[in-house]
Design a protein around this motif. Structure first.
Motif, mmCIF file in Angstrom:
data_model
loop_
_atom_site.group_PDB
_atom_site.id
_atom_site.type_symbol
_atom_site.label_atom_id
_atom_site.label_comp_id
_atom_site.label_asym_id
_atom_site.label_seq_id
_atom_site.Cartn_x
_atom_site.Cartn_y
_atom_site.Cartn_z
ATOM 1 N N GLU A 70 0.806 -1.211 0.000
ATOM 2 C CA GLU A 70 0.000 0.000 0.000
ATOM 3 C C GLU A 70 0.849 1.274 0.000
ATOM 4 O O GLU A 70 0.339 2.370 -0.226
ATOM 5 C CB GLU A 70 -0.936 0.010 1.211
ATOM 6 N N ILE A 71 2.168 1.130 0.239
ATOM 7 C CA ILE A 71 3.048 2.290 0.200
ATOM 8 C C ILE A 71 3.113 2.851 -1.218
ATOM 9 O O ILE A 71 3.614 3.950 -1.441
ATOM 10 C CB ILE A 71 4.470 1.897 0.694
ATOM 11 N N ARG A 72 2.614 2.091 -2.198
ATOM 12 C CA ARG A 72 2.616 2.592 -3.572
ATOM 13 C C ARG A 72 1.808 3.872 -3.697
ATOM 14 O O ARG A 72 1.906 4.580 -4.697
ATOM 15 C CB ARG A 72 2.073 1.531 -4.532
ATOM 16 N N ASP A 73 0.960 4.183 -2.692
ATOM 17 C CA ASP A 73 0.215 5.441 -2.709
ATOM 18 C C ASP A 73 1.138 6.643 -2.618
ATOM 19 O O ASP A 73 0.758 7.749 -2.976
ATOM 20 C CB ASP A 73 -0.778 5.488 -1.534
ATOM 21 N N ILE A 74 2.358 6.433 -2.106
ATOM 22 C CA ILE A 74 3.307 7.536 -1.975
ATOM 23 C C ILE A 74 3.985 7.748 -3.317
ATOM 24 O O ILE A 74 4.604 6.835 -3.860
ATOM 25 C CB ILE A 74 4.368 7.239 -0.892
ATOM 26 N N ARG A 75 3.906 8.945 -3.841
ATOM 27 C CA ARG A 75 4.508 9.262 -5.132
ATOM 28 C C ARG A 75 5.669 10.220 -4.898
ATOM 29 O O ARG A 75 5.503 11.431 -4.867
ATOM 30 C CB ARG A 75 3.470 9.903 -6.051
ATOM 31 N N HIS A 76 6.854 9.691 -4.684
ATOM 32 C CA HIS A 76 8.031 10.539 -4.479
ATOM 33 C C HIS A 76 9.278 9.759 -4.856
ATOM 34 O O HIS A 76 9.390 8.566 -4.566
ATOM 35 C CB HIS A 76 8.113 11.008 -3.021
ATOM 36 N N ASP A 77 10.212 10.438 -5.516
ATOM 37 C CA ASP A 77 11.426 9.772 -5.982
ATOM 38 C C ASP A 77 12.293 9.275 -4.830
ATOM 39 O O ASP A 77 13.161 8.421 -5.033
ATOM 40 C CB ASP A 77 12.253 10.719 -6.858
ATOM 41 N N ALA A 78 12.098 9.816 -3.625
ATOM 42 C CA ALA A 78 12.908 9.397 -2.483
ATOM 43 C C ALA A 78 12.301 8.200 -1.757
ATOM 44 O O ALA A 78 12.842 7.760 -0.750
ATOM 45 C CB ALA A 78 13.099 10.556 -1.509
ATOM 46 N N VAL A 79 11.188 7.686 -2.250
ATOM 47 C CA VAL A 79 10.527 6.515 -1.650
ATOM 48 C C VAL A 79 10.427 5.439 -2.714
ATOM 49 O O VAL A 79 9.960 5.696 -3.825
ATOM 50 C CB VAL A 79 9.119 6.868 -1.125
ATOM 51 N N VAL A 80 10.887 4.232 -2.383
ATOM 52 C CA VAL A 80 10.861 3.148 -3.363
ATOM 53 C C VAL A 80 9.433 2.917 -3.845
ATOM 54 O O VAL A 80 8.478 3.011 -3.083
ATOM 55 C CB VAL A 80 11.444 1.848 -2.764
ATOM 56 N N ARG A 81 9.301 2.631 -5.137
ATOM 57 C CA ARG A 81 7.969 2.442 -5.736
ATOM 58 C C ARG A 81 7.594 0.967 -5.708
ATOM 59 O O ARG A 81 8.319 0.109 -6.192
ATOM 60 C CB ARG A 81 7.998 2.947 -7.186
ATOM 61 N N TYR A 82 6.437 0.663 -5.126
ATOM 62 C CA TYR A 82 5.918 -0.691 -5.074
ATOM 63 C C TYR A 82 4.864 -0.869 -6.159
ATOM 64 O O TYR A 82 4.198 0.084 -6.542
ATOM 65 C CB TYR A 82 5.289 -0.976 -3.705
ATOM 66 N N HIS A 134 4.644 10.758 5.538
ATOM 67 C CA HIS A 134 3.896 11.230 6.709
ATOM 68 C C HIS A 134 2.610 11.941 6.304
ATOM 69 O O HIS A 134 1.626 11.935 7.058
ATOM 70 C CB HIS A 134 4.768 12.171 7.544
ATOM 71 N N ALA A 135 2.610 12.564 5.129
ATOM 72 C CA ALA A 135 1.397 13.226 4.656
ATOM 73 C C ALA A 135 0.265 12.232 4.468
ATOM 74 O O ALA A 135 -0.911 12.608 4.497
ATOM 75 C CB ALA A 135 1.677 13.957 3.346
ATOM 76 N N ARG A 136 0.609 10.955 4.285
ATOM 77 C CA ARG A 136 -0.405 9.905 4.152
ATOM 78 C C ARG A 136 -0.504 9.082 5.439
ATOM 79 O O ARG A 136 -0.988 7.959 5.425
ATOM 80 C CB ARG A 136 -0.068 8.990 2.969
ATOM 81 N N ASN A 137 -0.003 9.659 6.538
ATOM 82 C CA ASN A 137 -0.062 9.009 7.852
ATOM 83 C C ASN A 137 0.675 7.678 7.860
ATOM 84 O O ASN A 137 0.284 6.739 8.559
ATOM 85 C CB ASN A 137 -1.522 8.810 8.294
ATOM 86 N N ILE A 138 1.737 7.591 7.083
ATOM 87 C CA ILE A 138 2.564 6.386 7.044
ATOM 88 C C ILE A 138 3.896 6.689 7.717
ATOM 89 O O ILE A 138 4.629 7.578 7.283
ATOM 90 C CB ILE A 138 2.793 5.915 5.595
ATOM 91 N N VAL A 139 4.194 5.975 8.784
ATOM 92 C CA VAL A 139 5.449 6.132 9.517
ATOM 93 C C VAL A 139 6.304 4.905 9.247
ATOM 94 O O VAL A 139 5.832 3.770 9.338
ATOM 95 C CB VAL A 139 5.190 6.286 11.035
ATOM 96 N N HIS A 140 7.571 5.112 8.895
ATOM 97 C CA HIS A 140 8.444 3.987 8.526
ATOM 98 C C HIS A 140 8.731 3.087 9.718
ATOM 99 O O HIS A 140 8.609 1.876 9.651
ATOM 100 C CB HIS A 140 9.752 4.520 7.937
ATOM 101 N N ARG A 141 9.173 3.674 10.838
ATOM 102 C CA ARG A 141 9.419 2.992 12.117
ATOM 103 C C ARG A 141 10.664 2.117 12.148
ATOM 104 O O ARG A 141 10.962 1.515 13.170
ATOM 105 C CB ARG A 141 8.208 2.131 12.525
#
Length: 736
Positions: A70-82, A134-141
């Motif tokens: 579900e992290i694929r919702d994050i669209r940013h080059d600094a976050v791996v794309r799933y 974090h804008a999508r309330n996702i914390v890496h942890r």
């Protein structure tokens, strides 16, 4: 690269689900292994995270792997794309993600210390990725050196990977499930030991790993849990770390979450301020650059150091008294005071005035602050805002008046500092010049300042550019960078975005204006995308470029992965006047212009040839929602697709039936379909017109999407064949 072992689930050369060819194992974890693989269909590299066999049937681990997808919702080059989860025929579950080629920070850690400049770059890049998560309330942890990869060994291209425990509200084990906390002890925030996590947890971990990479030594938290708990109560040792990195790390890794930067955005603003100021003074700024989260800390008086009394306003001036001869004793005392005053002035000079020594005599006394910061800005569609310090009530009131005229917000604190005498007037004049820009930002630290902005008003752009071509006014040291934005948005700029977002065939603009898109012009897009996430990302990207212009994506269809797979291999050819018509076989072949068919209905498909298509060959196929391809023409039961033969002397417009009604199929033969609940969704009918037969040999009536994609590659195509046109239409199957 990790060496393969005999016990690894996959070996180099293995083909996973007839799609991914394993090339190497990248790493092994407690619950999963990661492989580098290449798609046999697209040729693209991917990373496959494969859940170990003993966990494949454990619902807890499956839930976590699904959440990671579900992290694929994050669209940013600094976050791996799933992209997707999948399962092999023998039950092994794997997750497909982008392959990032480069060393991890764990490898860099083994190689030795990294420079402060490199780590500041990494900090900025990773903070940008965390801000998006974090804008999508996702914390890496679980941020640690092994979870950050430098693409092409470039700190500016750092990528966060492994969100395996992200969003999991049940505190996991040392890295995933069970035990007392999620994360690695060495980089975990103190609150993680008791299972508490929020976005500030990631900020701590990022600071801790950056410090480790600066030292070139793996962080040590303690030999046992008791030592870990005790060590986490203390600030990390940043002695020897140069500014501004030291101050940033100290704030990021404060033991108490409330003492840290409260968001990744605050980290970015601190970095921006630090680099702007060029050193330690700027790095120590506590006032955030971004006014959304601006916090103004009341300045503290420097003198006396041993007292903490709140500064009191100066006493009001005493009324004038008539001149008369004072008593001798008073006169002698007055002479002594005058002498002392001369000595003080001689020793302190003008510096005493600037430092506030004589405020009791010359005016109000304000606490001294360092650094002395102010930020003013106006964002598109929002009123202006100003926050920070000012040296006088006059400056405060002047700035407040500018903002009040535009229904803005002000949060200014009176303070003294190491600033030019004209500082207040200089800042007020810059705000006065910038206030009518559509967007602008003035950032001031001490006497260092920078004005940026944008406008569509050419005259205003020229005025401000001329005004500050030699730099900002008075005692302010800095520049103004004002961008002139064209009133019309270029069509090519929008199409570039569409090309970059296309993942399931081409995306194009509907009736784009020749002069570009005006301020209120709607941007209309048509085409197909690979999923709802892709549609959401497309909308965000076009909206970001178009600003306030409306974006209409009604003509963008969301297709299934099998259909999109074929889209990537279809030959490039223009559309033609060949049309595709749908009819309902259960209603005497009545026209169905919508292309929507309900469960139980019988779709009939006709290819409508215009009179200008007299020769060549037709290839008609349906890309089904189930991942199969049905060859309607030619196929083993209907091999002749020569248009001349099909026309048989008919030179006008002609209808060719390629999918029949059930009664027609029973009586004369030919393919017929009936919709059932297992094939709901969007299928695509494709018509290729070529000058020679498309394939070297007859394709089977039904084959997999992967097989058809391979056939479309050059080795199975007639090399001399020219594709004259490609036309298509969506057929949608729905429940009652």
């Amino acid at each position: 690269m990790t060496e393969s072992r005999a016990g690894d689930l996959f070996q180099p050369g293995d083909l996973v689900n007839n799609t991914y060819r394993i090339e190497a194992i990248l790493g092994r974890g407690g619950t999963s292994d990661v492989y580098r693989a290449r798609s046999e269909i697209s040729g693209r590299l991917a990373a496959l995270k494969v859940l170990k066999a003993e966990f494949s049937s454990n619902d807890d681990y499956l839930v976590l792997l699904t959440r990671e997808e579900e992290i694929r919702d994050i669209r940013h080059d600094a976050v791996v794309r799933y992209s997707e989860n999948n399962r092999t025929a023998d039950g092994h579950v794997y997750l497909v993600m982008d392959y990032v080629d480069g060393p991890g920070l764990d490898q860099k850690l083994k190689e030795g210390p990294m420079s402060a400049e490199e780590l500041l770059t990494v900090c900025k890049r990773v903070s940008e990725g965390l801000e998006a998560a974090h804008a999508r309330n996702i914390v890496h942890r679980d941020l640690s050196p092994d979870n950050i990869i430098l693409r092409d060994d470039d700190p500016a291209q750092a990528v966060i990977i492994d969100f395996g425990i992200a969003k999991d509200t049940n505190p996991g084990a040392e890295t995933i499930v069970g035990g007392e906390f999620a994360g690695k002890y060495a980089y975990a925030a103190p609150e993680q030991l008791s299972g508490k996590t929020d976005r500030r947890t990631d900020i701590y971990s990022l600071g801790a790993l950056l410090l480790a990479n600066f030292r070139g030594e793996k962080a040590q938290a303690g030999a046992n849990l008791l030592e870990v708990v005790e060590s986490k109560k203390k600030p990390l040792d940043t002695e020897g770390v140069p500014e501004p990195l030291k101050t940033v790390l100290d704030r990021m890794t404060a033991p108490s979450p409330d003492d840290r930067y409260q968001s990744a955005g605050e980290v970015l603003r601190a970095l921006s301020s630090a680099r702007l100021g060029g050193g330690e003074a700027a790095a120590k700024a506590d006032t955030p650059d971004d006014l959304d989260d601006a916090t103004v800390i009341m300045p503290r008086a420097k003198e006396p150091e041993t007292e903490t009394a709140t500064p009191k306003p100066s006493a009001p001036p005493q009324p004038m008294r008539p001149i008369s001869d004072p008593p001798a004793q008073s006169k002698s005392r007055g002479g002594l005071m005058a002498g002392l005053l001369v000595v003080v002035l001689a020793g302190a000079g003008v510096g005493g005035y600037v430092g506030g020594v004589f405020d009791g005599l010359l005016g109000p006394s304000y606490p001294v602050v360092q650094p002395y910061t102010l930020v003013a800005d106006k964002r598109e569609g929002l009123p202006p805002r100003i926050v920070g310090y000012v040296p006088s009530e006059t400056a405060r009131d002047a700035l407040a008046a500018h903002v009040a005229d535009h229904q803005g917000e002000v949060e200014l604190t009176l303070a003294s500092g190491d600033i030019a005498d004209s500082w207040g007037a200089d800042v007020e004049s810059v705000v006065d010049a910038a206030i009518d820009l559509e967007e602008w930002r003035l950032s001031v630290t001490g006497n260092e300042a920078r004005l940026t902005g944008r406008t569509t008003d050419k005259a205003l752009h020229e005025t401000i550019s001329r005004l500050y071509e030699a730099g900002l006014p008075g005692g302010l040291q800095g520049t103004a960078e004002i961008e002139l934005v064209p009133l019309f948005l270029a069509v090519d700029d929008v199409q570039t975005i569409l090309d970059s977002m296309a993942d399931c065939g081409a995306l194009s603009l509907i009736n784009p204006p020749t002069t570009g898109y005006g301020p209120g012009a709607a941007i209309q897009v048509e085409g197909t995308v690979a999923g709802q996430d892709s549609l959401t990302g497309l909308n965000a990207a076009v909206t970001a470029l178009g600003g306030t212009r409306p974006v209409e994506l009604d003509q963008v269809a969301v297709l299934n992965p099998a259909v999109c797979l074929i889209e990537n291999f279809l030959p490039i050819a223009p559309p033609s006047d060949i049309d595709i018509a749908f009819r309902n076989g259960d209603r005497d072949n009545a026209p169905n212009p919508s292309g929507d068919f309900l469960v139980g209905e019988n779709p009939v498909i006709d290819v409508e040839l215009p009179d200008n298509v007299q020769a060549g060959y037709l290839s008609v196929a349906v890309l089904d929602v189930s991942g199969n391809v049905f060859h309607l023409l030619p196929n083993v039961s209907r091999p002749d697709n020569d248009i001349t033969n099909i026309r048989n002397g008919n030179t006008g417009p002609m209808s060719i039936r390629v999918a029949y009604s059930i009664p027609e199929s029973s009586e004369h033969g030919g393919l017929a379909f009936r919709v059932d609940e297992s094939t709901l969704g969007k299928s695509k009918v494709i018509v290729l017109h070529s000058d020679q037969p498309l394939f070297t040999q007859m394709r089977p009536t039904t084959e997999s999407a992967a097989g058809y994609a391979e056939a479309l590659r050059d080795q199975d195509r007639n090399a001399a064949t020219q594709i004259l046109s490609l036309d298509s239409r969506i057929l949608t199957t729905l429940k009652q």
